[in-house]
Design a protein around this motif. Structure first.
Motif, PDB file in Angstrom:
ATOM      1  N   SER A 146       0.822  -1.210   0.000  1.00 33.57           N
ATOM      2  CA  SER A 146       0.000   0.000   0.000  1.00 33.57           C
ATOM      3  C   SER A 146       0.856   1.260   0.000  1.00 33.57           C
ATOM      4  CB  SER A 146      -0.929  -0.012   1.217  1.00 33.57           C
ATOM      5  OG  SER A 146      -1.675   1.163   1.300  1.00 33.57           O
ATOM      6  N   VAL A 147       1.971   1.233   0.721  1.00 30.80           N
ATOM      7  CA  VAL A 147       2.868   2.394   0.745  1.00 30.80           C
ATOM      8  C   VAL A 147       3.615   2.534  -0.583  1.00 30.80           C
ATOM      9  CG1 VAL A 147       4.914   3.360   1.860  1.00 30.80           C
ATOM     10  CG2 VAL A 147       3.100   2.361   3.248  1.00 30.80           C
ATOM     11  N   GLU A 148       4.028   1.412  -1.158  1.00 28.23           N
ATOM     12  CA  GLU A 148       4.800   1.459  -2.397  1.00 28.23           C
ATOM     13  C   GLU A 148       3.968   1.912  -3.593  1.00 28.23           C
ATOM     14  OE1 GLU A 148       6.651  -2.289  -2.987  1.00 28.23           O
ATOM     15  OE2 GLU A 148       8.046  -2.067  -1.301  1.00 28.23           O
ATOM     16  N   ILE A 149       2.658   1.714  -3.537  1.00 28.73           N
ATOM     17  CA  ILE A 149       1.802   2.114  -4.657  1.00 28.73           C
ATOM     18  C   ILE A 149       1.874   3.625  -4.887  1.00 28.73           C
ATOM     19  CG2 ILE A 149      -0.627   2.397  -5.314  1.00 28.73           C
ATOM     20  CD1 ILE A 149       0.380  -0.269  -6.046  1.00 28.73           C
ATOM     21  N   SER A 150       1.990   4.399  -3.817  1.00 31.99           N
ATOM     22  CA  SER A 150       2.045   5.856  -3.962  1.00 31.99           C
ATOM     23  C   SER A 150       3.282   6.307  -4.727  1.00 31.99           C
ATOM     24  CB  SER A 150       2.018   6.517  -2.578  1.00 31.99           C
ATOM     25  OG  SER A 150       3.124   6.102  -1.806  1.00 31.99           O
ATOM     26  N   THR A 151       4.346   5.526  -4.701  1.00 32.17           N
ATOM     27  CA  THR A 151       5.530   5.810  -5.513  1.00 32.17           C
ATOM     28  C   THR A 151       5.435   5.154  -6.890  1.00 32.17           C
ATOM     29  OG1 THR A 151       6.818   5.866  -3.464  1.00 32.17           O
ATOM     30  CG2 THR A 151       8.047   5.740  -5.523  1.00 32.17           C
ATOM     31  N   PHE A 152       4.738   4.041  -6.958  1.00 30.75           N
ATOM     32  CA  PHE A 152       4.620   3.279  -8.205  1.00 30.75           C
ATOM     33  C   PHE A 152       3.822   4.041  -9.266  1.00 30.75           C
ATOM     34  CE2 PHE A 152       2.111   0.075 -10.591  1.00 30.75           C
ATOM     35  CZ  PHE A 152       3.156  -0.556 -11.266  1.00 30.75           C
ATOM     36  N   ILE A 158       5.239   8.550 -15.683  1.00 32.13           N
ATOM     37  CA  ILE A 158       6.418   9.023 -16.421  1.00 32.13           C
ATOM     38  C   ILE A 158       6.719   8.097 -17.599  1.00 32.13           C
ATOM     39  CG2 ILE A 158       8.903   9.391 -16.245  1.00 32.13           C
ATOM     40  CD1 ILE A 158       8.433  10.267 -13.345  1.00 32.13           C
ATOM     41  N   LEU A 159       6.637   6.801 -17.367  1.00 34.06           N
ATOM     42  CA  LEU A 159       6.923   5.848 -18.441  1.00 34.06           C
ATOM     43  C   LEU A 159       5.846   5.877 -19.517  1.00 34.06           C
ATOM     44  CD1 LEU A 159       8.232   2.813 -16.348  1.00 34.06           C
ATOM     45  CD2 LEU A 159       9.553   4.481 -17.635  1.00 34.06           C
ATOM     46  N   PHE A 160       4.590   6.064 -19.109  1.00 35.29           N
ATOM     47  CA  PHE A 160       3.524   6.150 -20.106  1.00 35.29           C
ATOM     48  C   PHE A 160       3.664   7.410 -20.957  1.00 35.29           C
ATOM     49  CE2 PHE A 160       0.534   3.466 -17.271  1.00 35.29           C
ATOM     50  CZ  PHE A 160       1.118   2.313 -17.767  1.00 35.29           C
ATOM     51  N   GLU A 161       4.036   8.502 -20.312  1.00 33.58           N
ATOM     52  CA  GLU A 161       4.208   9.745 -21.061  1.00 33.58           C
ATOM     53  C   GLU A 161       5.396   9.691 -22.024  1.00 33.58           C
ATOM     54  OE1 GLU A 161       4.534  12.711 -18.076  1.00 33.58           O
ATOM     55  OE2 GLU A 161       2.377  12.754 -17.608  1.00 33.58           O
ATOM     56  N   SER A 162       6.362   8.794 -21.735  1.00 31.75           N
ATOM     57  CA  SER A 162       7.493   8.634 -22.657  1.00 31.75           C
ATOM     58  C   SER A 162       7.161   7.741 -23.845  1.00 31.75           C
ATOM     59  CB  SER A 162       8.693   8.060 -21.902  1.00 31.75           C
ATOM     60  OG  SER A 162       8.408   6.747 -21.440  1.00 31.75           O
ATOM     61  N   GLY A 163       5.953   7.192 -23.874  1.00 33.46           N
ATOM     62  CA  GLY A 163       5.514   6.403 -25.023  1.00 33.46           C
ATOM     63  C   GLY A 163       5.527   4.906 -24.826  1.00 33.46           C
ATOM     64  N   MET A 164       5.769   4.419 -23.633  1.00 32.50           N
ATOM     65  CA  MET A 164       5.815   2.973 -23.400  1.00 32.50           C
ATOM     66  C   MET A 164       4.412   2.410 -23.235  1.00 32.50           C
ATOM     67  SD  MET A 164       9.013   2.252 -20.850  1.00 32.50           S
ATOM     68  CE  MET A 164      10.700   2.624 -21.335  1.00 32.50           C
ATOM     69  N   ALA A 165       4.278   1.139 -23.615  1.00 31.52           N
ATOM     70  CA  ALA A 165       3.037   0.416 -23.371  1.00 31.52           C
ATOM     71  C   ALA A 165       3.020  -0.093 -21.927  1.00 31.52           C
ATOM     72  CB  ALA A 165       2.896  -0.732 -24.359  1.00 31.52           C
ATOM     73  N   VAL A 166       1.894  -0.714 -21.554  1.00 28.43           N
ATOM     74  CA  VAL A 166       1.736  -1.164 -20.171  1.00 28.43           C
ATOM     75  C   VAL A 166       2.761  -2.242 -19.833  1.00 28.43           C
ATOM     76  CG1 VAL A 166       0.169  -2.271 -18.541  1.00 28.43           C
ATOM     77  CG2 VAL A 166      -0.700  -0.571 -20.139  1.00 28.43           C
ATOM     78  N   GLU A 167       2.880  -3.239 -20.699  1.00 28.05           N
ATOM     79  CA  GLU A 167       3.806  -4.333 -20.409  1.00 28.05           C
ATOM     80  C   GLU A 167       5.255  -3.840 -20.383  1.00 28.05           C
ATOM     81  OE1 GLU A 167       5.048  -8.744 -22.178  1.00 28.05           O
ATOM     82  OE2 GLU A 167       3.243  -7.696 -22.906  1.00 28.05           O
ATOM     83  N   GLN A 168       5.624  -2.964 -21.297  1.00 32.30           N
ATOM     84  CA  GLN A 168       6.977  -2.427 -21.304  1.00 32.30           C
ATOM     85  C   GLN A 168       7.273  -1.638 -20.031  1.00 32.30           C
ATOM     86  OE1 GLN A 168       6.974  -0.157 -24.921  1.00 32.30           O
ATOM     87  NE2 GLN A 168       7.656  -1.876 -26.190  1.00 32.30           N
ATOM     88  N   ALA A 169       6.317  -0.822 -19.610  1.00 34.65           N
ATOM     89  CA  ALA A 169       6.517  -0.032 -18.393  1.00 34.65           C
ATOM     90  C   ALA A 169       6.662  -0.925 -17.172  1.00 34.65           C
ATOM     91  CB  ALA A 169       5.348   0.940 -18.221  1.00 34.65           C
ATOM     92  N   LEU A 170       5.849  -1.978 -17.097  1.00 35.04           N
ATOM     93  CA  LEU A 170       5.943  -2.892 -15.963  1.00 35.04           C
ATOM     94  C   LEU A 170       7.273  -3.640 -15.954  1.00 35.04           C
ATOM     95  CD1 LEU A 170       2.325  -4.385 -15.840  1.00 35.04           C
ATOM     96  CD2 LEU A 170       3.292  -2.552 -14.450  1.00 35.04           C
ATOM     97  N   ARG A 171       7.762  -4.000 -17.129  1.00 39.20           N
ATOM     98  CA  ARG A 171       9.055  -4.687 -17.196  1.00 39.20           C
ATOM     99  C   ARG A 171      10.188  -3.759 -16.759  1.00 39.20           C
ATOM    100  NH1 ARG A 171       8.948  -9.629 -19.548  1.00 39.20           N
ATOM    101  NH2 ARG A 171       7.069 -10.163 -20.736  1.00 39.20           N
ATOM    102  N   VAL A 172      10.142  -2.520 -17.175  1.00 41.11           N
ATOM    103  CA  VAL A 172      11.181  -1.574 -16.773  1.00 41.11           C
ATOM    104  C   VAL A 172      11.170  -1.367 -15.262  1.00 41.11           C
ATOM    105  CG1 VAL A 172      11.910   0.840 -16.930  1.00 41.11           C
ATOM    106  CG2 VAL A 172      11.280  -0.401 -19.002  1.00 41.11           C
ATOM    107  N   LEU A 173       9.988  -1.201 -14.690  1.00 44.16           N
ATOM    108  CA  LEU A 173       9.896  -0.988 -13.246  1.00 44.16           C
ATOM    109  C   LEU A 173      10.300  -2.234 -12.466  1.00 44.16           C
ATOM    110  CD1 LEU A 173       6.609   1.092 -12.907  1.00 44.16           C
ATOM    111  CD2 LEU A 173       8.949   1.868 -12.602  1.00 44.16           C
ATOM    112  N   SER A 174       9.942  -3.411 -12.972  1.00 45.81           N
ATOM    113  CA  SER A 174      10.290  -4.645 -12.265  1.00 45.81           C
ATOM    114  C   SER A 174      11.793  -4.861 -12.197  1.00 45.81           C
ATOM    115  CB  SER A 174       9.621  -5.841 -12.945  1.00 45.81           C
ATOM    116  OG  SER A 174      10.139  -6.027 -14.248  1.00 45.81           O
ATOM    117  N   GLU A 176      14.253  -2.073 -12.760  1.00 46.35           N
ATOM    118  CA  GLU A 176      14.979  -0.881 -12.336  1.00 46.35           C
ATOM    119  C   GLU A 176      14.565  -0.366 -10.955  1.00 46.35           C
ATOM    120  OE1 GLU A 176      17.483   0.167 -13.983  1.00 46.35           O
ATOM    121  OE2 GLU A 176      17.179  -1.141 -15.717  1.00 46.35           O
ATOM    122  N   ALA A 177      13.417  -0.784 -10.467  1.00 45.68           N
ATOM    123  CA  ALA A 177      12.915  -0.258  -9.179  1.00 45.68           C
ATOM    124  C   ALA A 177      12.932  -1.312  -8.085  1.00 45.68           C
ATOM    125  CB  ALA A 177      11.505   0.295  -9.360  1.00 45.68           C
TER     126      ALA A 177
END
Length: 294
Positions: A146-152, A158-174, A176-177
């Protein structure tokens, strides 16, 4: 009886300290083995515990209880080895408690006739303790998510605004974060591993949300499913969800502060008020006693 309980608590504390020391030692040995290029596998204790958990009685102790399965899913123990390990603890803890009670009875109260009742109570207590500990860990993990969602959510935007799709954004976060969002990225890696095996991303997100049962993660998954199905138009929803989560967090902090103020008032009444009365009324009381004494 009180002496037996104190002895059991001392033994439990000693066992906990020994367990921590052994785990640290084993962790250091595994690090050294990895640095030297040697392969590391499960220790003999882990193999023995898993063997106990894989017995019919151990598996039945977990499979008969739906609450235990739900808690194991929330903790993240979803593999067969992890469930076998918990089953072994659930089987071994009542036996250990009963053994300690029997040993304490024979050493300190050999003439007491309540051994059977005390051992039954120890068995029941030993059976309930692993589940209560599991429930505590599951609740703590839900709070961390619940606490991590506020940062997630801002990172997702940011990733969506850079043009990434949902799966790509989730892979990057999984990837890099991991240090910033350790619990949430672990769940994302499990979801993406299932997606790599041929399953659908939306269904896996919904399944993970139902297993974790965290309101903030459920709301986020709903928006992600909307993005997957529609391909856009959910950025405002993410922003609104972030504002809603911030409001919830502020409300929880206010509630926590109000509870702490009430607790502190009780502490002040118990400890500060008597000391204040001694300082204020002490000289008057001493003067009165001297006047009557003279």
């Amino acid at each position: 009886m009180a002496f037996v309980i104190c002895a059991l608590l001392i033994v439990a504390a000693a066992a906990l300290l020994i367990n921590i020391a052994v785990r640290d030692r084993l962790r250091q040995q595994r690090v050294m083995q990895r640095l030297e290029g040697e392969k590391t596998g499960p220790g003999k204790f882990d193999i023995w515990m898993r063997a106990v958990g894989n017995t019919k009685f151990g598996q039945r102790s977990v499979s008969m209880d739906s609450e235990t399965e739900v808690l194991l899913n929330r903790v993240g123990w979803r593999t067969a080895n992890q469930r076998a390990l918990f089953a072994a603890f659930q089987v071994a803890t009542p036996v250990a408690f009963a053994g300690l009670v029997f040993l304490g009875h024979e050493l300190f109260f050999p003439r007491s006739g309540n051994l059977l009742v005390v051992m039954l109570c120890a068995l029941v207590l030993g059976y309930l303790i692993p589940k209560r500990m599991l429930a505590y860990v599951a609740k703590k993990r839900q709070q961390e998510i619940s606490v991590e969602i506020s940062t997630f959510i801002p990172l997702l935007r940011i990733l969506f605004e850079s043009g990434m799709a949902v799966e790509q954004a989730l892979r990057v976060l999984s990837l890099e974060a991991r240090q910033l969002l350790p619990v949430l990225t672990g769940e994302l890696r499990v979801v993406l591993a299932r997606v790599d095996s041929g399953l659908e991303l939306g269904q896996e997100l919904s399944k993970t949300a139902s297993l974790l049962d965290v309101d903030e993660f459920n709301d986020t998954c709903v928006i992600l499913l909307q993005l997957i199905q529609q391909g856009g138009g959910a950025m405002k929803s993410l922003q609104a969800l972030k504002a809603l989560l911030d409001d919830r967090r502020a409300a929880r902090l206010e509630e926590y502060i109000s509870k702490m103020s009430a607790k502190m008032s009780v502490v002040m009444m118990v400890f500060l008020f008597p000391a204040l009365m001694m300082v204020l009324a002490g000289p008057s009381f001493i003067a009165i006693t001297r006047a009557f004494g003279s």
